[in-house]
Design an enzyme around this catalytic site. Structure first.
Site, mmCIF file in Angstrom:
data_model
loop_
_atom_site.group_PDB
_atom_site.id
_atom_site.type_symbol
_atom_site.label_atom_id
_atom_site.label_comp_id
_atom_site.label_asym_id
_atom_site.label_seq_id
_atom_site.Cartn_x
_atom_site.Cartn_y
_atom_site.Cartn_z
ATOM 1 N N HIS A 193 -4.222 -17.235 8.533
ATOM 2 C CA HIS A 193 -5.673 -17.099 8.339
ATOM 3 C C HIS A 193 -6.202 -15.732 8.777
ATOM 4 C CE1 HIS A 193 -5.652 -21.114 7.013
ATOM 5 N NE2 HIS A 193 -5.894 -21.737 8.139
ATOM 6 N N GLU B 256 -8.522 -26.947 0.980
ATOM 7 C CA GLU B 256 -8.726 -25.501 0.970
ATOM 8 C C GLU B 256 -8.227 -24.900 -0.345
ATOM 9 O OE1 GLU B 256 -6.997 -24.029 4.821
ATOM 10 O OE2 GLU B 256 -6.627 -26.186 5.016
ATOM 11 N N HIS C 59 -12.824 -23.528 5.225
ATOM 12 C CA HIS C 59 -11.983 -24.415 6.035
ATOM 13 C C HIS C 59 -12.801 -25.552 6.653
ATOM 14 C CE1 HIS C 59 -8.509 -25.679 8.227
ATOM 15 N NE2 HIS C 59 -7.840 -24.540 8.054
#
Length: 381
Positions: free
Chosen positions: A136, A345, A207
């Site tokens: 991420h 996601e 998210h």
């Protein structure tokens, strides 16, 4: 003496009545106090809570700290409005408790193997923050950035920022624009756009942790899931994609027919379920970038609330909250246990920069990155 005391008391009463009253901050429908989201970061960056509402009564609260969705109020099968995402009551918790709750993820959502990318023959080492990989965007990815925010109307929030060259060691000055639009049919339309002045990689997502049962104090794995995918990208024991495709037929990952998650996540004899500690996998979508076709759908048998996901992306990460462990206290003092939520996601596949056989995530000067996702809520009685 009595007259003197009476006069003094009367004067005090009049002064109190005439004194300016402290303004009480109005709470959102979800019970959030916007004052608890007011702060300044790095001396200049203002953080606020923004509220979107549509004519149907739906409410979405978003902070420009990480572009995070903080609450989503939607009607259940009885017409009662429920909050269906995990999050915190104050900006202090978002700053101090590491989490991805509701955030815009970038520069690269999901994992990059060993934190290495190669651009025009040069190998670039990114920070590693998850089993030896870059997850991420690294430990200070865009979920911790402060966006400039503009709210042109009651249903729209526009966010913008510039990620500088070398941010988490990613190359290029990247200009980012994200628009949240609350539609009249109870959809959250998220439009991501980015440009760069130097070749780089971009892969953005949201998210949010969804609990359609509206009871985040308990696991929500009774949800009924559909995913338009014939295959997944399997992972190794470090959650890194192997580069292969694995057909879902005959496996716990076959959600081509809507199936309760409880029927699948405890399949301990399946290696991929073991590796993911449940489901934490990229599904290869058959929608082929058509964001008018449902990529996934989740339904709560408790509230009747449904969530349908539409996207132009080739993949969607289904994550069943396997790493929630009861150590985080969220909104309204609720402790979040394992599997208290499901994440959906939309994305390019994990580690695409190192898997040339997969859709590219490289972005060059003069090109425009564009990703689109809709989280559409409904009710099934």
């Amino acid at each position: 003496m009595k007259k003197t005391l009476f006069a003094a008391g009367l004067a005090l009463t009049m002064l109190t009545a005439c004194a300016p009253q402290q303004k009480k901050e109005a709470l959102t429908m979800s019970g959030l106090n916007p004052a608890k989201f007011e702060t300044t970061i790095d001396g200049t960056k203002q953080v606020h809570l923004y509220t979107l509402k549509n004519k149907a009564g739906m409410e979405v609260c978003i902070t420009n700290f990480g572009g995070r969705i903080v609450s989503i109020m939607v009607p259940d099968k009885n017409g009662d409005f429920k909050d269906v995402v995990l999050g915190f009551d104050s900006i202090a918790d978002y700053q101090n408790v590491p989490s991805d709750f509701g955030a815009i993820i970038g520069r690269y959502a999901n994992r990059i193997a060993l934190g290495k990318i190669t651009i025009d023959g040069d190998t670039i080492q990114l920070p590693t923050n998850n089993y030896g990989h870059c997850l991420h965007g690294g430990p200070q990815g865009w979920q911790y950035a402060v966006y400039d925010a503009t709210q042109p109307d009651s249903t729209t929030l526009q966010l913008a920022m510039v990620s500088p060259d070398g941010d988490m060691n990613f190359p290029g000055n990247v200009t980012v624009n994200v628009t949240y639009k609350l539609t009249e049919d109870n959809g959250i339309d998220i439009d991501y756009n980015a440009t760069t002045d130097k070749k780089t990689v971009i892969n953005m997502t949201n998210h949010s942790y969804f609990n359609l049962n509206a009871n985040p104090s308990a696991a929500t794995m009774d949800g009924i899931l559909y995913v338009a995918a014939d295959s997944i990208t399997p992972v190794d024991s470090t959650f890194m994609t192997t580069g292969d495709m694995m057909a879902v037929e005959g496996t716990p990952f076959d959600f081509r027919t809507a199936t309760p998650l409880t029927d699948r996540i405890n399949a301990s004899d399946n290696e991929q379920i073991k590796f993911g500690r449940g489901i934490d996998h990229n599904f290869v979508l058959t929608t082929k970038g058509d964001d008018t076709k449902p990529a996934a759908k989740l339904v709560s048998p408790v509230t009747g609330i449904s969530l349908t996901v539409y996207t132009n992306e080739p993949g969607i990460q289904v994550y069943t909250g396997n790493f929630l462990d009861g150590t985080v206290t969220g909104k309204r003092g609720t402790v979040y246990p394992q599997r208290a939520a499901v994440c959906l996601e939309t994305q390019h596949y994990p580690d695409t920069p190192n898997k040339p056989q997969w859709p590219t995530a490289y972005l060059e000067p003069g090109q425009k990155y564009h990703s689109h996702c809709i989280f559409k809520f409904g009710v099934e009685k």
